[in-house]
Design a protein around this motif. Structure first.
Motif, PDB file in Angstrom:
ATOM      1  N   ILE A  87     100.585  69.277 -13.079  1.00  0.00           N
ATOM      2  CA  ILE A  87     101.654  70.025 -12.263  1.00  0.00           C
ATOM      3  C   ILE A  87     102.251  68.222 -12.307  1.00  0.00           C
ATOM      4  CG2 ILE A  87     101.333  69.700 -10.121  1.00  0.00           C
ATOM      5  CD1 ILE A  87     103.621  72.519 -11.788  1.00  0.00           C
ATOM      6  N   GLY A  88     103.669  68.621 -12.150  1.00  0.00           N
ATOM      7  CA  GLY A  88     104.668  66.678 -11.938  1.00  0.00           C
ATOM      8  C   GLY A  88     104.442  67.133 -10.465  1.00  0.00           C
ATOM      9  N   GLY A  89     106.055  66.329 -10.513  1.00  0.00           N
ATOM     10  CA  GLY A  89     105.929  66.201  -8.988  1.00  0.00           C
ATOM     11  C   GLY A  89     107.509  64.725  -9.200  1.00  0.00           C
ATOM     12  N   ASP A  90     106.995  63.736  -8.098  1.00  0.00           N
ATOM     13  CA  ASP A  90     108.853  62.489  -8.487  1.00  0.00           C
ATOM     14  C   ASP A  90     107.381  61.539  -7.175  1.00  0.00           C
ATOM     15  OD1 ASP A  90     107.386  63.055  -5.193  1.00  0.00           O
ATOM     16  OD2 ASP A  90     109.708  64.022  -4.556  1.00  0.00           O
ATOM     17  N   ASP A  91     106.583  61.620  -7.847  1.00  0.00           N
ATOM     18  CA  ASP A  91     106.255  59.865  -7.137  1.00  0.00           C
ATOM     19  C   ASP A  91     104.748  59.377  -8.136  1.00  0.00           C
ATOM     20  OD1 ASP A  91     103.499  61.398  -6.520  1.00  0.00           O
ATOM     21  OD2 ASP A  91     104.201  60.179  -4.227  1.00  0.00           O
ATOM     22  N   SER A  92     103.762  59.668  -9.687  1.00  0.00           N
ATOM     23  CA  SER A  92     103.330  58.862 -10.149  1.00  0.00           C
ATOM     24  C   SER A  92     103.543  57.827 -10.389  1.00  0.00           C
ATOM     25  CB  SER A  92     102.995  60.251 -10.947  1.00  0.00           C
ATOM     26  OG  SER A  92     103.974  60.082 -11.986  1.00  0.00           O
ATOM     27  N   VAL A  93     104.355  57.298 -10.395  1.00  0.00           N
ATOM     28  CA  VAL A  93     105.059  55.815 -10.182  1.00  0.00           C
ATOM     29  C   VAL A  93     104.398  54.860  -9.432  1.00  0.00           C
ATOM     30  CG1 VAL A  93     107.035  55.391  -8.888  1.00  0.00           C
ATOM     31  CG2 VAL A  93     106.838  54.273 -10.336  1.00  0.00           C
ATOM     32  N   ARG A  94     104.251  55.869  -7.860  1.00  0.00           N
ATOM     33  CA  ARG A  94     102.973  54.749  -7.268  1.00  0.00           C
ATOM     34  C   ARG A  94     101.532  54.620  -7.657  1.00  0.00           C
ATOM     35  NH1 ARG A  94     102.721  58.927  -2.262  1.00  0.00           N
ATOM     36  NH2 ARG A  94     101.977  56.921  -1.629  1.00  0.00           N
ATOM     37  N   SER A 101     107.502  65.935 -17.599  1.00  0.00           N
ATOM     38  CA  SER A 101     107.233  65.757 -16.337  1.00  0.00           C
ATOM     39  C   SER A 101     107.701  64.627 -16.117  1.00  0.00           C
ATOM     40  CB  SER A 101     107.734  66.688 -14.856  1.00  0.00           C
ATOM     41  OG  SER A 101     108.547  66.490 -14.333  1.00  0.00           O
ATOM     42  N   ASP A 102     106.297  64.471 -14.344  1.00  0.00           N
ATOM     43  CA  ASP A 102     106.250  62.838 -13.665  1.00  0.00           C
ATOM     44  C   ASP A 102     105.223  62.213 -14.776  1.00  0.00           C
ATOM     45  OD1 ASP A 102     106.946  61.945 -11.947  1.00  0.00           O
ATOM     46  OD2 ASP A 102     104.973  62.177 -10.800  1.00  0.00           O
ATOM     47  N   SER A 103     105.046  63.547 -15.463  1.00  0.00           N
ATOM     48  CA  SER A 103     103.245  62.486 -16.145  1.00  0.00           C
ATOM     49  C   SER A 103     104.358  61.514 -17.067  1.00  0.00           C
ATOM     50  CB  SER A 103     102.783  63.833 -16.841  1.00  0.00           C
ATOM     51  OG  SER A 103     102.238  64.257 -15.761  1.00  0.00           O
ATOM     52  N   THR A 104     105.431  61.466 -16.842  1.00  0.00           N
ATOM     53  CA  THR A 104     105.718  60.819 -18.192  1.00  0.00           C
ATOM     54  C   THR A 104     105.443  59.198 -18.269  1.00  0.00           C
ATOM     55  OG1 THR A 104     108.739  61.401 -18.091  1.00  0.00           O
ATOM     56  CG2 THR A 104     108.105  59.722 -18.237  1.00  0.00           C
ATOM     57  N   VAL A 105     105.395  58.716 -16.535  1.00  0.00           N
ATOM     58  CA  VAL A 105     104.897  57.961 -16.570  1.00  0.00           C
ATOM     59  C   VAL A 105     103.398  57.227 -16.910  1.00  0.00           C
ATOM     60  CG1 VAL A 105     103.914  56.102 -14.188  1.00  0.00           C
ATOM     61  CG2 VAL A 105     105.569  57.559 -14.281  1.00  0.00           C
ATOM     62  N   THR A 106     103.165  58.465 -16.300  1.00  0.00           N
ATOM     63  CA  THR A 106     101.060  57.640 -17.230  1.00  0.00           C
ATOM     64  C   THR A 106     101.005  58.354 -18.861  1.00  0.00           C
ATOM     65  OG1 THR A 106     100.274  58.964 -15.576  1.00  0.00           O
ATOM     66  CG2 THR A 106      98.457  58.738 -17.500  1.00  0.00           C
ATOM     67  N   LEU A 107     101.906  59.371 -19.472  1.00  0.00           N
ATOM     68  CA  LEU A 107     102.071  59.096 -21.125  1.00  0.00           C
ATOM     69  C   LEU A 107     102.503  57.631 -21.408  1.00  0.00           C
ATOM     70  CD1 LEU A 107     103.979  62.611 -20.877  1.00  0.00           C
ATOM     71  CD2 LEU A 107     101.638  62.096 -22.398  1.00  0.00           C
ATOM     72  N   LEU A 108     103.586  56.802 -20.949  1.00  0.00           N
ATOM     73  CA  LEU A 108     104.028  55.734 -21.335  1.00  0.00           C
ATOM     74  C   LEU A 108     103.212  54.732 -20.541  1.00  0.00           C
ATOM     75  CD1 LEU A 108     107.430  56.085 -20.521  1.00  0.00           C
ATOM     76  CD2 LEU A 108     106.661  56.521 -22.514  1.00  0.00           C
ATOM     77  N   GLN A 109     101.633  54.988 -20.283  1.00  0.00           N
ATOM     78  CA  GLN A 109     100.744  53.728 -20.391  1.00  0.00           C
ATOM     79  C   GLN A 109     100.330  54.282 -20.957  1.00  0.00           C
ATOM     80  OE1 GLN A 109     102.412  51.311 -17.639  1.00  0.00           O
ATOM     81  NE2 GLN A 109     103.216  52.933 -17.415  1.00  0.00           N
ATOM     82  N   CYS A 157     110.577  62.459 -19.592  1.00  0.00           N
ATOM     83  CA  CYS A 157     111.941  62.875 -18.103  1.00  0.00           C
ATOM     84  C   CYS A 157     112.528  61.471 -17.859  1.00  0.00           C
ATOM     85  CB  CYS A 157     110.723  63.838 -17.269  1.00  0.00           C
ATOM     86  SG  CYS A 157     112.298  64.191 -16.326  1.00  0.00           S
ATOM     87  N   LEU A 158     114.256  61.342 -18.215  1.00  0.00           N
ATOM     88  CA  LEU A 158     115.256  60.747 -18.112  1.00  0.00           C
ATOM     89  C   LEU A 158     114.816  61.138 -16.275  1.00  0.00           C
ATOM     90  CD1 LEU A 158     117.956  61.617 -19.787  1.00  0.00           C
ATOM     91  CD2 LEU A 158     116.912  59.556 -19.237  1.00  0.00           C
ATOM     92  N   GLU A 159     114.360  61.502 -15.181  1.00  0.00           N
ATOM     93  CA  GLU A 159     114.861  60.911 -13.841  1.00  0.00           C
ATOM     94  C   GLU A 159     114.051  59.865 -13.555  1.00  0.00           C
ATOM     95  OE1 GLU A 159     115.724  64.016 -15.552  1.00  0.00           O
ATOM     96  OE2 GLU A 159     116.328  65.268 -13.976  1.00  0.00           O
ATOM     97  N   VAL A 160     112.293  60.197 -14.495  1.00  0.00           N
ATOM     98  CA  VAL A 160     111.289  59.609 -13.613  1.00  0.00           C
ATOM     99  C   VAL A 160     111.244  58.163 -14.642  1.00  0.00           C
ATOM    100  CG1 VAL A 160     108.541  59.662 -13.878  1.00  0.00           C
ATOM    101  CG2 VAL A 160     109.480  61.664 -13.676  1.00  0.00           C
ATOM    102  N   LEU A 161     111.485  58.755 -15.601  1.00  0.00           N
ATOM    103  CA  LEU A 161     112.382  57.112 -16.678  1.00  0.00           C
ATOM    104  C   LEU A 161     112.894  56.119 -15.364  1.00  0.00           C
ATOM    105  CD1 LEU A 161     113.053  58.671 -20.049  1.00  0.00           C
ATOM    106  CD2 LEU A 161     111.130  57.145 -19.360  1.00  0.00           C
ATOM    107  N   ASP A 162     113.728  56.959 -14.894  1.00  0.00           N
ATOM    108  CA  ASP A 162     114.687  56.079 -14.200  1.00  0.00           C
ATOM    109  C   ASP A 162     113.734  55.444 -13.266  1.00  0.00           C
ATOM    110  OD1 ASP A 162     117.187  55.207 -13.207  1.00  0.00           O
ATOM    111  OD2 ASP A 162     117.213  56.396 -11.155  1.00  0.00           O
ATOM    112  N   MET A 163     113.141  56.106 -12.945  1.00  0.00           N
ATOM    113  CA  MET A 163     112.287  55.304 -11.396  1.00  0.00           C
ATOM    114  C   MET A 163     111.323  54.494 -12.437  1.00  0.00           C
ATOM    115  SD  MET A 163     110.725  58.311  -8.991  1.00  0.00           S
ATOM    116  CE  MET A 163     111.194  60.068 -10.498  1.00  0.00           C
ATOM    117  N   LEU A 164     110.885  54.469 -12.995  1.00  0.00           N
ATOM    118  CA  LEU A 164     109.842  53.330 -13.578  1.00  0.00           C
ATOM    119  C   LEU A 164     110.454  52.132 -14.414  1.00  0.00           C
ATOM    120  CD1 LEU A 164     107.259  53.059 -14.902  1.00  0.00           C
ATOM    121  CD2 LEU A 164     108.078  54.430 -16.886  1.00  0.00           C
ATOM    122  N   ASN A 165     111.940  52.191 -14.705  1.00  0.00           N
ATOM    123  CA  ASN A 165     112.943  51.169 -15.334  1.00  0.00           C
ATOM    124  C   ASN A 165     112.455  50.160 -13.607  1.00  0.00           C
ATOM    125  OD1 ASN A 165     114.229  49.543 -16.897  1.00  0.00           O
ATOM    126  ND2 ASN A 165     116.556  51.743 -16.879  1.00  0.00           N
ATOM    127  N   GLY A 166     112.486  49.233 -14.676  1.00  0.00           N
ATOM    128  CA  GLY A 166     112.329  47.466 -14.251  1.00  0.00           C
ATOM    129  C   GLY A 166     111.548  47.475 -13.816  1.00  0.00           C
TER     130      GLY A 166
END
Length: 348
Positions: free
Chosen positions: A89-96, A117-125, A218-227
């Motif tokens: 499942i997704g969430g909001d903190d896999s950027v951690r 969703s929040d797996s966007t972080v891992t997908l991009l890695q 996911c745009l919201e997750v990309l916003d957390m990842l940006n930078g």
């Protein structure tokens, strides 16, 4: 660039797929739903879903131990008895997880990773490590869909993960739903949710066919990842077809426009080959039209009125959903260059 990416081995009957809690540990609160997903995956594909060592330790533990979540990813990659990975499942903190991730392990042990969703972080890695990844259903969502997996979801997964890699056309879902579900209601698990008739895709602009590698999430997750150090390098954006979805946080159309302005300021929009927008989650028809207006506005500001844009595509926070092979090739053929309603072809 996409030819440089490693394509993970295909999944076959008997493949063992690790279930990962890379974001929320919420799964322990809906274990009947988890078991339904495990069962339906076995029935549809013959894969055995097994939990990673920390995946079922609960939300409190996983919230306090992001390294344990990253350890699960590394365990699944290095374990020769594991052939694929799926987000529970997704969430909001896999950027951690970024400080703990090992891109070298992703590259050394390329395996299918599936999530959204929040797996966007891992997908991009995975993409940053040079390995294709798959934007598609999570275990608790479409894989555990009430009443059984939707045939549209099953077919999309087969083409992306199972069949021999070859180009195929994406098609609009014949029906769709965003109706809520009670995952604690065992009786409801057997009942298919109400669906609306498919409403097709919407081409916002563009006349000429284009082709590029898929990237996005996911745009919201990309916003957390940006930078952060996990943000994709410029060459990963260059010549890409960008696929964007929004979550049940329901960002306003204006907010989506502001995020796109950021991409314009970074030079990302100027380098794109095409843009795919998912059906927006929980939008009213008025909000959807406002969103389209913002997209056209920002692209005009960026000097990209030529960019082909197809919207209302069935991926992300909608059901049933497509599986998009990130890093694979996508060809967009707007209606002006093909028989209506236009075409989207991908090669996983």
């Amino acid at each position: 660039m996409a030819t440089e990416l490693i394509r993970p081995p295909r999944l076959v009957p008997g493949s063992r797929v690790a279930a990962l809690s890379l974001s929320s540990g919420f799964v322990t609160e809906v274990m009947d739903r988890y078991h339904a997903g495990v069962r339906q995956v076995a029935q549809a594909f013959g894969w055995e879903v097994v939990p990673a060592p920390n995946a079922l330790r609960g939300p409190e533990y996983l919230d306090a131990h992001p390294q344990a979540r990253a350890d699960d990813l590394h365990w699944a990659l290095e374990n020769p008895e594991i052939h694929g990975l799926v987000s529970i499942i997704g969430g909001d903190d896999s950027v951690r997880l970024l400080p703990f991730l090992r891109p070298d392990l992703i590259r050394a042990h390329p395996k299918v990773f599936l999530g959204y969703s929040d797996s966007t972080v891992t997908l991009l890695q995975f993409l940053r490590a040079g390995v294709m990844a798959y934007h598609g259903p999570a275990l608790l969502t479409d894989l555990a869909e009430s009443g059984g997996m939707h045939p549209f979801t099953v077919e999309a997964l087969r083409r992306a993960l199972v069949d021999e890699p070859q180009a195929y056309d994406l098609t609009p879902a014949p029906q769709w739903t965003q109706a809520p579900q009670d995952w604690n209601d065992a009786a409801a698990q057997a009942v298919r949710r109400p669906h609306q008739p498919g409403d097709g895709w919407v081409w916002l602009q563009g006349d000429a066919p284009v082709e590029g590698h898929l990237i996005g999430g996911c745009l919201e997750v990309l916003d957390m990842l940006n930078g952060t150090p996990g943000w994709p390098e410029p060459e990963l954006w260059r010549g890409a077809v960008l696929a964007l979805e929004t979550s049940n946080d329901v960002p306003t159309p204006a907010q989506v426009g502001y995020w796109l302005r950021n991409y314009a300021a970074q030079g990302i929009l100027g380098d794109l080959a095409g843009l795919m927008l998912a059906r927006p989650r929980d939008y009213t028809p008025e909000m959807t039209q406002a969103l389209y207006g913002w997209v056209r506005r920002v692209l005009k500001e960026a000097g990209r009125e030529d960019l082909p844009v197809v919207a209302n595509v069935d991926f992300g926070h909608t059901s049933p959903q497509l599986t998009l092979p990130l890093g694979g090739r996508a060809r967009l053929v707007p209606p002006a260059s093909a028989q209506p309603p236009g075409r989207v072809t991908v090669t996983p």
